[in-house]
Design a protein around this motif. Structure first.
Motif, PDB file in Angstrom:
ATOM      1  N   TYR A   1      77.290  41.906 -15.378  1.00  0.00           N
ATOM      2  CA  TYR A   1      78.464  41.851 -14.493  1.00  0.00           C
ATOM      3  C   TYR A   1      78.126  41.069 -13.227  1.00  0.00           C
ATOM      4  N   ARG A   2      76.962  41.387 -12.660  1.00  0.00           N
ATOM      5  CA  ARG A   2      76.572  40.738 -11.414  1.00  0.00           C
ATOM      6  C   ARG A   2      76.464  39.223 -11.595  1.00  0.00           C
ATOM      7  N   PHE A   3      75.943  38.836 -12.768  1.00  0.00           N
ATOM      8  CA  PHE A   3      75.817  37.411 -13.050  1.00  0.00           C
ATOM      9  C   PHE A   3      77.100  36.830 -13.652  1.00  0.00           C
ATOM     10  N   ARG A   4      78.143  37.647 -13.732  1.00  0.00           N
ATOM     11  CA  ARG A   4      79.449  37.210 -14.258  1.00  0.00           C
ATOM     12  C   ARG A   4      79.303  36.551 -15.624  1.00  0.00           C
ATOM     13  N   ILE A   5      78.588  37.230 -16.523  1.00  0.00           N
ATOM     14  CA  ILE A   5      78.423  36.697 -17.882  1.00  0.00           C
ATOM     15  C   ILE A   5      79.595  37.191 -18.724  1.00  0.00           C
ATOM     16  N   PRO A   6      80.517  36.295 -19.120  1.00  0.00           N
ATOM     17  CA  PRO A   6      81.669  36.771 -19.884  1.00  0.00           C
ATOM     18  C   PRO A   6      81.335  37.041 -21.351  1.00  0.00           C
ATOM     19  N   ALA A   7      80.360  36.307 -21.886  1.00  0.00           N
ATOM     20  CA  ALA A   7      79.910  36.535 -23.268  1.00  0.00           C
ATOM     21  C   ALA A   7      78.555  35.861 -23.425  1.00  0.00           C
ATOM     22  N   PRO A   8      77.642  36.439 -24.228  1.00  0.00           N
ATOM     23  CA  PRO A   8      76.342  35.795 -24.413  1.00  0.00           C
ATOM     24  C   PRO A   8      76.498  34.450 -25.092  1.00  0.00           C
TER      25      PRO A   8
ATOM     26  N   VAL B   1      86.170  56.483 -15.883  1.00  0.00           N
ATOM     27  CA  VAL B   1      86.178  55.047 -15.585  1.00  0.00           C
ATOM     28  C   VAL B   1      86.773  54.847 -14.190  1.00  0.00           C
ATOM     29  N   GLY B   2      86.115  54.009 -13.401  1.00  0.00           N
ATOM     30  CA  GLY B   2      86.574  53.781 -12.031  1.00  0.00           C
ATOM     31  C   GLY B   2      85.692  54.489 -11.021  1.00  0.00           C
ATOM     32  N   LYS B   3      84.925  55.519 -11.511  1.00  0.00           N
ATOM     33  CA  LYS B   3      84.051  56.256 -10.586  1.00  0.00           C
ATOM     34  C   LYS B   3      82.588  56.117 -10.961  1.00  0.00           C
ATOM     35  N   ARG B   4      82.299  55.261 -11.948  1.00  0.00           N
ATOM     36  CA  ARG B   4      80.921  55.113 -12.381  1.00  0.00           C
ATOM     37  C   ARG B   4      80.163  54.192 -11.423  1.00  0.00           C
ATOM     38  N   VAL B   5      78.839  54.218 -11.537  1.00  0.00           N
ATOM     39  CA  VAL B   5      77.996  53.574 -10.523  1.00  0.00           C
ATOM     40  C   VAL B   5      78.372  52.108 -10.281  1.00  0.00           C
ATOM     41  N   TYR B   6      78.588  51.357 -11.378  1.00  0.00           N
ATOM     42  CA  TYR B   6      78.770  49.916 -11.210  1.00  0.00           C
ATOM     43  C   TYR B   6      80.216  49.465 -11.433  1.00  0.00           C
ATOM     44  N   ASP B   7      81.169  50.398 -11.366  1.00  0.00           N
ATOM     45  CA  ASP B   7      82.568  50.021 -11.578  1.00  0.00           C
ATOM     46  C   ASP B   7      83.075  49.078 -10.483  1.00  0.00           C
ATOM     47  N   HIS B   8      82.665  49.324  -9.254  1.00  0.00           N
ATOM     48  CA  HIS B   8      83.193  48.506  -8.156  1.00  0.00           C
ATOM     49  C   HIS B   8      82.110  47.736  -7.406  1.00  0.00           C
ATOM     50  N   GLN B   9      80.897  48.320  -7.389  1.00  0.00           N
ATOM     51  CA  GLN B   9      79.838  47.704  -6.591  1.00  0.00           C
ATOM     52  C   GLN B   9      78.771  47.105  -7.501  1.00  0.00           C
ATOM     53  N   PRO B  10      78.441  45.834  -7.311  1.00  0.00           N
ATOM     54  CA  PRO B  10      77.416  45.225  -8.169  1.00  0.00           C
ATOM     55  C   PRO B  10      76.054  45.885  -7.984  1.00  0.00           C
ATOM     56  N   ILE B  11      75.247  45.842  -9.034  1.00  0.00           N
ATOM     57  CA  ILE B  11      73.885  46.352  -8.941  1.00  0.00           C
ATOM     58  C   ILE B  11      73.146  45.547  -7.876  1.00  0.00           C
ATOM     59  N   GLY B  12      72.381  46.226  -7.044  1.00  0.00           N
ATOM     60  CA  GLY B  12      71.631  45.546  -5.989  1.00  0.00           C
ATOM     61  C   GLY B  12      72.355  45.490  -4.665  1.00  0.00           C
ATOM     62  N   ALA B  13      73.662  45.815  -4.677  1.00  0.00           N
ATOM     63  CA  ALA B  13      74.431  45.721  -3.434  1.00  0.00           C
ATOM     64  C   ALA B  13      73.925  46.718  -2.390  1.00  0.00           C
ATOM     65  N   ASP B  14      73.320  47.825  -2.871  1.00  0.00           N
ATOM     66  CA  ASP B  14      72.797  48.825  -1.934  1.00  0.00           C
ATOM     67  C   ASP B  14      71.564  48.288  -1.208  1.00  0.00           C
ATOM     68  N   ILE B  15      70.887  47.321  -1.826  1.00  0.00           N
ATOM     69  CA  ILE B  15      69.694  46.744  -1.208  1.00  0.00           C
ATOM     70  C   ILE B  15      70.085  45.618  -0.244  1.00  0.00           C
ATOM     71  N   GLU B  16      71.026  44.810  -0.666  1.00  0.00           N
ATOM     72  CA  GLU B  16      71.449  43.682   0.165  1.00  0.00           C
ATOM     73  C   GLU B  16      72.343  44.167   1.293  1.00  0.00           C
ATOM     74  N   ASP B  17      72.557  43.318   2.246  1.00  0.00           N
ATOM     75  CA  ASP B  17      73.614  43.575   3.205  1.00  0.00           C
ATOM     76  C   ASP B  17      74.907  43.554   2.423  1.00  0.00           C
TER      77      ASP B  17
END
Lengths: 181, 238
Positions: free
Chosen positions: B115-122, B215-231
């Motif tokens: 998701y973070r890399f916006r990969i729509p399909a391999p 759905v909608g409340k899971r860890v990566y539903d709204h926030q990309p992985i790594g966003a907690d580390i970055e500003d």
């Protein structure tokens, strides 16, 4: 100026992605003002009437008919978009890919616990499309220009992508609209 | 007191502590380097290579390479991000990842990276390998279809639980996770082991608690992985 044309098809899928397209609610009226539908289950036109601007494919390829249909879409559509996990990954139908085809058919027509098949015959008729050895995502059969994942892709994803395509803009979806489930 | 080590990520000056890896020092400076097999509290392993960075134009795993004075690191550039994208792509096609019905969906680190890399399909061809499952244990389920061989369960069981329940067997495409008995129920694994929480994907799951978060409340539903580390501004919605 003539309106752009859209064609859609459901291959090996559940029609859920088409349901999601209908789920754009009242925007469907706007869509009909923006475009004309060609071959599609939405207007029940069975054959292409001419070249089409945007083709939308739901479902992967599990049999020869799917492949033929998909190739025809590639021939007729300037831009081809695969929507949903079945089209982009094979999806639920591709669960059979880990089991040899013969074993799948044996389970379906002979050995399955709910099978009633007194003739003991495997269905075989030229009207029945031949199954492929595996279920394939669309981009492993023809070139696909855009993928919209999701099971199904949210209505907003389909809407955003369609609007971008129809206004000749690149399809760039925000984080919240790329989902695999 | 230790002298801090000064190095550069994408031209930006960063100071870290001697002995830190690139990944750890970057994280302390709020620079997120994507990772899968790395997990805080476990030894560094360098299996997945998703944390690949370029040091002097040479690809290295950020989770196993220590920082050195004056090191020039390339992290957030098209070339490096494309390496990572390709690696994630390959992980998807090498296994059988059915996100649409997986219990881990929305909380899965592999999916979140895609998701973070916006990969729509391999872009690579799907392999559809045959993999084994182990449902023998009353509380724990192993589904090797989803295993990405990150070794986090192996390390967590050994280093945190002191048990050695999991280990790799086989080589190359035959490599897989095995348990130290005929099946998981014959091992001393219990559901409270830290190894059962270590899996980044849905390969090791606790039974009886599937799909608990809507759905909608899971860890990566709204926030990309790594966003907690970055500003937070960096990785939020476009």
């Amino acid at each position: 100026m003539a309106k752009p044309k859209i064609a859609t098809a459901a291959l090996s899928g559940c029609f859920g992605c088409h349901m999601s397209l209908l789920d754009i609610d009242e925007r469907i009226l706007q869509l009909f003002e923006l475009v004309d539908f060609d071959k599609s289950p939405i207007d029940d036109i069975k054959e292409f009437t001419g070249p089409v601007d945007v083709g939308i494919i739901e479902g992967g390829c599990c049999n020869e008919e799917n492949v033929e249909n998909l190739r025809k879409f590639r021939q007729y559509c300037k831009v081809l978009v695969s929507i949903g996990d079945c089209a982009t990954t094979g999806g639920v139908p591709s669960l059979r890919n880990m089991v040899p085809l013969e074993e799948c058919l044996r389970e379906a027509y002979f050995d399955g616990p709910s099978v009633y098949n007194p003739s003991g015959e495997m269905p075989s008729d030229e009207a029945l499309p031949l199954l492929l050895d595996k279920v394939y995502p669309c981009h492993e059969i023809v070139k696909i220009d855009y993928h919209l994942p999701g099971c199904p892709p949210p209505a907003d994803t389909l809407w955003e992508a369609l609007v971008a395509l129809l206004s000749d803009k690149p399809v760039e979806l925000p984080y919240s609209l790329i989902k695999y489930d | 007191m230790n002298q801090p080590v000064t190095f550069f990520i994408d031209g930006q000056v960063i100071q870290g502590q001697p002995g830190q890896t690139i990944l750890e020092a970057a994280q302390d400076a709020r620079v997120y380097i994507p990772r899968l097999c790395y997990r805080e509290g476990l030894s560094n392993f360098g299996a997945c290579r998703v944390c690949t960075v370029l040091v002097n134009d040479k690809p290295v795993a950020a989770c196993t390479t220590p920082i050195t004075e004056g090191m020039m690191i390339e992290n957030d550039t098209e070339r490096v991000q494309n390496y990572r994208k390709d690696l994630i792509d390959m992980l998807f096609v090498e296994g059988n990842h059915f996100c649409m019905f997986c219990e881990k969906s929305g909380n899965c680190e592999l999916q979140a990276l895609a998701y973070r890399f916006r990969i729509p399909a391999p872009k690579y061809l799907f392999q559809f390998p045959q993999r084994e499952i182990d449902a023998s244990h009353p509380d724990i389920f192993i589904d090797r279809n989803r295993c990405i061989l990150c070794g986090r369960c192996v390390r967590a069981s050994k280093e945190l639980d002191g048990k050695n329940v999991f280990q790799f067997v086989g080589r190359g495409t035959e490599k897989r996770i095995a348990v130290n008995a005929d099946q998981l129920s014959d091992t001393d694994a219990v559901v409270t082991d830290q190894a059962m929480d270590a899996c980044p994907v849905g390969a090791i799951l606790k039974k009886h608690i599937g799909y608990t978060i809507p759905v909608g409340k899971r860890v990566y539903d709204h926030q990309p992985i790594g966003a907690d580390i970055e500003d937070s501004a960096v990785a939020s919605d476009t």
